[in-house]
Design a protein around this motif. Structure first.
Motif, PDB file in Angstrom:
ATOM      1  N   GLY A  44      32.937 -15.227 -28.597  1.00  0.00           N
ATOM      2  CA  GLY A  44      33.723 -15.003 -27.394  1.00  0.00           C
ATOM      3  C   GLY A  44      33.412 -13.747 -26.619  1.00  0.00           C
ATOM      4  O   GLY A  44      33.999 -13.523 -25.559  1.00  0.00           O
ATOM      5  N   LEU A  45      32.489 -12.901 -27.100  1.00  0.00           N
ATOM      6  CA  LEU A  45      32.227 -11.643 -26.405  1.00  0.00           C
ATOM      7  C   LEU A  45      31.399 -11.833 -25.137  1.00  0.00           C
ATOM      8  O   LEU A  45      31.479 -11.014 -24.218  1.00  0.00           O
ATOM      9  N   LEU A  46      30.577 -12.886 -25.093  1.00  0.00           N
ATOM     10  CA  LEU A  46      29.869 -13.339 -23.891  1.00  0.00           C
ATOM     11  C   LEU A  46      28.715 -12.449 -23.437  1.00  0.00           C
ATOM     12  O   LEU A  46      27.902 -12.876 -22.635  1.00  0.00           O
ATOM     13  N   VAL A  47      28.616 -11.229 -23.934  1.00  0.00           N
ATOM     14  CA  VAL A  47      27.514 -10.323 -23.585  1.00  0.00           C
ATOM     15  C   VAL A  47      26.917  -9.795 -24.888  1.00  0.00           C
ATOM     16  O   VAL A  47      27.646  -9.290 -25.749  1.00  0.00           O
ATOM     17  N   SER A  48      25.601  -9.906 -25.032  1.00  0.00           N
ATOM     18  CA  SER A  48      24.959  -9.582 -26.307  1.00  0.00           C
ATOM     19  C   SER A  48      25.158  -8.131 -26.711  1.00  0.00           C
ATOM     20  O   SER A  48      25.167  -7.798 -27.898  1.00  0.00           O
ATOM     21  N   GLU A  49      25.290  -7.232 -25.745  1.00  0.00           N
ATOM     22  CA  GLU A  49      25.429  -5.809 -26.055  1.00  0.00           C
ATOM     23  C   GLU A  49      26.826  -5.434 -26.563  1.00  0.00           C
ATOM     24  O   GLU A  49      27.022  -4.326 -27.065  1.00  0.00           O
ATOM     25  N   ARG A  50      27.791  -6.302 -26.441  1.00  0.00           N
ATOM     26  CA  ARG A  50      29.142  -6.005 -26.926  1.00  0.00           C
ATOM     27  C   ARG A  50      29.212  -6.202 -28.435  1.00  0.00           C
ATOM     28  O   ARG A  50      28.797  -7.235 -28.954  1.00  0.00           O
ATOM     29  N   GLN A  51      29.750  -5.227 -29.122  1.00  0.00           N
ATOM     30  CA  GLN A  51      29.837  -5.273 -30.570  1.00  0.00           C
ATOM     31  C   GLN A  51      31.244  -5.522 -31.084  1.00  0.00           C
ATOM     32  O   GLN A  51      31.437  -5.751 -32.274  1.00  0.00           O
ATOM     33  N   ALA A  52      32.240  -5.457 -30.204  1.00  0.00           N
ATOM     34  CA  ALA A  52      33.628  -5.641 -30.628  1.00  0.00           C
ATOM     35  C   ALA A  52      34.448  -6.147 -29.448  1.00  0.00           C
ATOM     36  O   ALA A  52      34.048  -6.004 -28.292  1.00  0.00           O
ATOM     37  N   LEU A  53      35.570  -6.755 -29.758  1.00  0.00           N
ATOM     38  CA  LEU A  53      36.505  -7.162 -28.715  1.00  0.00           C
ATOM     39  C   LEU A  53      37.202  -5.913 -28.196  1.00  0.00           C
ATOM     40  O   LEU A  53      37.919  -5.233 -28.930  1.00  0.00           O
ATOM     41  N   GLN A  54      36.982  -5.605 -26.935  1.00  0.00           N
ATOM     42  CA  GLN A  54      37.598  -4.442 -26.313  1.00  0.00           C
ATOM     43  C   GLN A  54      38.402  -4.884 -25.092  1.00  0.00           C
ATOM     44  O   GLN A  54      37.945  -5.700 -24.296  1.00  0.00           O
ATOM     45  N   LEU A  55      39.589  -4.323 -24.974  1.00  0.00           N
ATOM     46  CA  LEU A  55      40.449  -4.570 -23.833  1.00  0.00           C
ATOM     47  C   LEU A  55      40.743  -3.243 -23.155  1.00  0.00           C
ATOM     48  O   LEU A  55      41.074  -2.254 -23.823  1.00  0.00           O
ATOM     49  N   CYS A  56      40.612  -3.201 -21.848  1.00  0.00           N
ATOM     50  CA  CYS A  56      41.052  -2.026 -21.109  1.00  0.00           C
ATOM     51  C   CYS A  56      42.389  -2.351 -20.448  1.00  0.00           C
ATOM     52  O   CYS A  56      42.671  -3.513 -20.144  1.00  0.00           O
ATOM     53  N   VAL A  57      43.206  -1.335 -20.251  1.00  0.00           N
ATOM     54  CA  VAL A  57      44.574  -1.550 -19.770  1.00  0.00           C
ATOM     55  C   VAL A  57      44.868  -0.625 -18.603  1.00  0.00           C
ATOM     56  O   VAL A  57      44.598   0.586 -18.670  1.00  0.00           O
ATOM     57  N   GLU A  58      45.419  -1.188 -17.539  1.00  0.00           N
ATOM     58  CA  GLU A  58      45.900  -0.414 -16.396  1.00  0.00           C
ATOM     59  C   GLU A  58      47.392  -0.675 -16.236  1.00  0.00           C
ATOM     60  O   GLU A  58      47.835  -1.837 -16.272  1.00  0.00           O
ATOM     61  N   LEU A  59      48.164   0.389 -16.075  1.00  0.00           N
ATOM     62  CA  LEU A  59      49.599   0.259 -15.889  1.00  0.00           C
ATOM     63  C   LEU A  59      49.978   0.616 -14.456  1.00  0.00           C
ATOM     64  O   LEU A  59      49.445   1.562 -13.878  1.00  0.00           O
ATOM     65  N   ALA A  60      50.915  -0.120 -13.903  1.00  0.00           N
ATOM     66  CA  ALA A  60      51.434   0.213 -12.582  1.00  0.00           C
ATOM     67  C   ALA A  60      52.111   1.577 -12.644  1.00  0.00           C
ATOM     68  O   ALA A  60      52.684   1.958 -13.683  1.00  0.00           O
ATOM     69  N   SER A 130      30.750  -4.240 -18.072  1.00  0.00           N
ATOM     70  CA  SER A 130      31.410  -3.235 -18.899  1.00  0.00           C
ATOM     71  C   SER A 130      31.506  -3.729 -20.341  1.00  0.00           C
ATOM     72  O   SER A 130      31.289  -4.914 -20.623  1.00  0.00           O
ATOM     73  N   PRO A 131      31.867  -2.850 -21.280  1.00  0.00           N
ATOM     74  CA  PRO A 131      32.065  -3.303 -22.667  1.00  0.00           C
ATOM     75  C   PRO A 131      33.359  -4.074 -22.866  1.00  0.00           C
ATOM     76  O   PRO A 131      33.612  -4.582 -23.952  1.00  0.00           O
ATOM     77  N   PHE A 132      34.165  -4.200 -21.806  1.00  0.00           N
ATOM     78  CA  PHE A 132      35.488  -4.800 -21.956  1.00  0.00           C
ATOM     79  C   PHE A 132      35.467  -6.308 -21.711  1.00  0.00           C
ATOM     80  O   PHE A 132      35.136  -6.770 -20.622  1.00  0.00           O
ATOM     81  N   ARG A 133      35.829  -7.056 -22.738  1.00  0.00           N
ATOM     82  CA  ARG A 133      35.939  -8.519 -22.607  1.00  0.00           C
ATOM     83  C   ARG A 133      37.114  -8.895 -21.712  1.00  0.00           C
ATOM     84  O   ARG A 133      37.067  -9.895 -20.996  1.00  0.00           O
ATOM     85  N   THR A 134      38.164  -8.060 -21.751  1.00  0.00           N
ATOM     86  CA  THR A 134      39.383  -8.381 -21.016  1.00  0.00           C
ATOM     87  C   THR A 134      39.953  -7.157 -20.330  1.00  0.00           C
ATOM     88  O   THR A 134      40.062  -6.094 -20.946  1.00  0.00           O
ATOM     89  N   PHE A 135      40.301  -7.312 -19.054  1.00  0.00           N
ATOM     90  CA  PHE A 135      40.987  -6.284 -18.280  1.00  0.00           C
ATOM     91  C   PHE A 135      42.461  -6.702 -18.200  1.00  0.00           C
ATOM     92  O   PHE A 135      42.763  -7.768 -17.671  1.00  0.00           O
ATOM     93  N   VAL A 136      43.353  -5.864 -18.701  1.00  0.00           N
ATOM     94  CA  VAL A 136      44.782  -6.183 -18.655  1.00  0.00           C
ATOM     95  C   VAL A 136      45.468  -5.271 -17.640  1.00  0.00           C
ATOM     96  O   VAL A 136      45.429  -4.042 -17.781  1.00  0.00           O
TER      97      VAL A 136
END
Length: 223
Positions: A44-60, A130-136
């Motif tokens: 599920g990482l979709l990019v070969s250079e990604r080694q872990a599931l990473q999520l970045c988070v932005e708060l209002a 980016s290394p982030f699979r998901t932007f929250v």
């Protein structure tokens, strides 16, 4: 570059339950550059250079006074998904600990109205995702009313890469959610799984999100 048939894409998505292979056609061509990232269809990482599931988070901004509480709730949701989703290992998310980081690359919190299906927050394809699979993006009620309307959350494309002259693949997903939805069953069972590329744990009768690749014969990204 070897062309990937749509039959192969659908087969991969069906076998792995991996979301995020949103496909669009684009008229322009991207130059080849040595050493750029590569799309992979295994896991599920979709990019070969990604080694872990990473999520970045932005708060209002309206959530800053309780940011620790909001982030703790999101961390608990991710931990619950990790412990309870049957496809977590198939997606190869057990290879390294999940990482959550405050702050996402790009233009920050979405401010325009998001209607849902087919939304995109990226400005165009990239050779270096980016290394982030998901932007929250977590919104307070005021900003959520403006961006989401009456919706609980919206899934959108965050980053895309070109795999062929006319084919783009989504490699990072954006999940825009109301803070009040964190910790709820619908967020843990539907929105968060689809946000990290997994099938919903309890899919509704009429899914609010796509679980198969989206194909367009002549559209352009962000159109």
């Amino acid at each position: 570059m070897k062309k990937v048939s749509m039959r192969e894409w659908v087969h991969v998505a069906a076998m792995l339950g991996v979301l995020g292979l949103g496909v669009r056609c684009a008229g322009e061509e991207a130059p080849e550059e040595a050493g750029h990232s590569h799309v992979v269809f295994e896991g599920g990482l979709l990019v070969s250079e990604r080694q872990a599931l990473q999520l970045c988070v932005e708060l209002a901004p309206g959530l800053e006074d309780r940011s620790e509480e909001v982030l703790s709730r999101l961390q608990a949701d991710v931990a619950a998904l990790e412990g309870g989703h049957p496809d977590w290992g198939v997606a190869r998310y057990r290879r390294a600990p999940v990482r959550l980081q405050r702050g996402c690359p790009g233009e920050g919190l979405p401010k325009r109205r998001l209607e849902g299906k087919g939304e995109s927050l990226n400005t165009g394809p990239t050779l270096a995702p980016s290394p982030f699979r998901t932007f929250v993006y977590v919104l307070d009620d005021a900003s959520a009313d403006a961006v989401l309307g009456g919706q609980e959350a919206v899934r959108a494309s965050a980053e895309t890469m070109r795999v062929d002259d006319h084919v783009l693949v989504e490699v990072s997903t954006a999940l825009v959610v109301r803070a009040s939805s964190l910790g709820t069953a619908s967020f843990r069972e539907t929105w968060l799984p689809t946000g990290v590329g997994l099938r919903p744990l309890n899919a509704p009768a009429e899914p609010a999100v796509d679980v198969m690749p989206k194909v367009s014969g002549s559209g352009e990204l962000n159109k």
